[in-house]
Design a protein around this motif. Structure first.
Motif, PDB file in Angstrom:
ATOM      1  N   GLU A  14       0.849  -1.188   0.000  1.00  0.00           N
ATOM      2  CA  GLU A  14       0.000   0.000   0.000  1.00  0.00           C
ATOM      3  C   GLU A  14       0.888   1.243   0.000  1.00  0.00           C
ATOM      4  O   GLU A  14       2.040   1.204   0.449  1.00  0.00           O
ATOM      5  CB  GLU A  14      -0.920  -0.011   1.210  1.00  0.00           C
ATOM      6  N   LYS A  15       0.330   2.325  -0.512  1.00  0.00           N
ATOM      7  CA  LYS A  15       1.111   3.571  -0.537  1.00  0.00           C
ATOM      8  C   LYS A  15       1.507   3.948   0.893  1.00  0.00           C
ATOM      9  O   LYS A  15       0.807   3.639   1.859  1.00  0.00           O
ATOM     10  CB  LYS A  15       0.337   4.695  -1.203  1.00  0.00           C
ATOM     11  N   LYS A  83       4.933   5.517  -3.282  1.00  0.00           N
ATOM     12  CA  LYS A  83       3.819   6.258  -3.870  1.00  0.00           C
ATOM     13  C   LYS A  83       3.218   5.426  -5.006  1.00  0.00           C
ATOM     14  O   LYS A  83       3.857   4.503  -5.522  1.00  0.00           O
ATOM     15  CB  LYS A  83       4.312   7.599  -4.433  1.00  0.00           C
ATOM     16  N   LEU A  84       2.002   5.806  -5.392  1.00  0.00           N
ATOM     17  CA  LEU A  84       1.327   5.060  -6.456  1.00  0.00           C
ATOM     18  C   LEU A  84       2.159   5.027  -7.737  1.00  0.00           C
ATOM     19  O   LEU A  84       2.207   4.011  -8.430  1.00  0.00           O
ATOM     20  CB  LEU A  84      -0.039   5.674  -6.743  1.00  0.00           C
ATOM     21  N   SER A  87       4.772   2.234  -8.942  1.00  0.00           N
ATOM     22  CA  SER A  87       4.409   0.955  -9.536  1.00  0.00           C
ATOM     23  C   SER A  87       5.162   0.774 -10.851  1.00  0.00           C
ATOM     24  O   SER A  87       5.049   1.596 -11.768  1.00  0.00           O
ATOM     25  CB  SER A  87       2.902   0.889  -9.797  1.00  0.00           C
ATOM     26  N   THR A 113       3.656  -3.385  -7.309  1.00  0.00           N
ATOM     27  CA  THR A 113       2.354  -2.742  -7.433  1.00  0.00           C
ATOM     28  C   THR A 113       2.071  -2.002  -6.140  1.00  0.00           C
ATOM     29  O   THR A 113       2.088  -2.604  -5.067  1.00  0.00           O
ATOM     30  CB  THR A 113       1.242  -3.756  -7.705  1.00  0.00           C
ATOM     31  N   THR A 115      -0.730   0.123  -4.139  1.00  0.00           N
ATOM     32  CA  THR A 115      -2.190   0.362  -4.156  1.00  0.00           C
ATOM     33  C   THR A 115      -2.593   1.451  -3.179  1.00  0.00           C
ATOM     34  O   THR A 115      -1.794   1.820  -2.301  1.00  0.00           O
ATOM     35  CB  THR A 115      -2.942  -0.919  -3.828  1.00  0.00           C
TER      36      THR A 115
END
Lengths: 115, 115
Positions: A14-15, A83-84, A87, A113, A115
């Protein structure tokens, strides 16, 4: 000869979390590279090591990315916090030397990835 | 910074036929290297062919050959007798022979081989 090894192959976080990637280059290769490959783009160099020294880190976002190659062999790349837009596939490569005529050998990459 | 342009996001070829992938680059340097890399799905990137800018003769590697036009800054890859195993993403890359060791990659061309 064994190729460039990377782990993990896949990672989902997760971010704002942290993540680390590991790379073991081909034995005897003095030069090690970390690349970021965003989907639909070519690889972009993040950092280059010659033995345990940094040769080029001009495109490494140093506020969140760090990398080390303490003993001049394997290397870790860390992202903290993620951060997003981080990815991507993170590729490690190695070569015998840093001259342009040396071939770079790539690892299989780590797909991150966020999220 | 140098730029590498691949204007064909996708290409397809019939098995056993010939296909040409295009690449142009921008540089003011005279000493540099050009590369074509192949990246199969979920597999690591491997070097297909390399061209030194000071060599006028076009590089060849079995079924792979290049058309290097230095004045036009063009570096196309020709794959003859295409095989199913040639299906992959192909990246054109530039590397300076003098100022640093940064690779500049194009955005890639996805090649499909039709049986």
């Amino acid at each position: 000869e064994a190729g460039v090894a990377q782990s993990p192959r896949y990672k989902i976080i997760e971010k704002r979390q942290s993540v680390a990637f590991w790379c073991n280059p081909i034995s005897g290769h003095a030069t090690l590279y970390w690349y970021q490959q965003i989907l639909g783009q070519g690889p972009k160099l993040l950092i280059q090591f010659q033995n345990n020294g940094v040769v080029d880190d001009s495109q490494l976002p140093k506020d969140r990315f760090s990398a080390e190659r303490l003993k001049g062999v394997d290397s870790t790349l860390k992202i903290q916090p993620a951060k997003l837009e981080d990815s991507a596939v993170y590729l490690c490569a190695s070569s015998l030397g840093q001259g342009s005529h040396y071939e770079q050998y790539f690892g299989p990459g780590t797909r991150l990835t966020v999220t | 910074a140098q730029t590498v342009t691949q204007s064909q996001p996708e290409m397809s070829v019939q098995e056993a036929e010939t296909v040409t992938l295009s690449c142009t680059y921008d540089t003011s340097e005279s000493d540099y290297y050009l590369f074509w890399y192949k990246q199969p799905p979920s597999r690591q990137m491997i070097l297909v062919i390399r061209q030194e800018a000071y060599k006028q003769q076009n590089a060849t590697e079995n079924r792979f050959s290049v058309n290097f036009q230095k004045a036009a800054k063009s570096f196309s890859l020709k794959i003859s007798d295409s095989q199913l195993g040639d299906a992959a993403m192909y990246f054109c890359a530039y590397r300076s022979g003098t100022t640093g060791n940064q690779f500049y990659f194009g955005t890639g061309t996805s090649l499909t081989v039709i049986p």
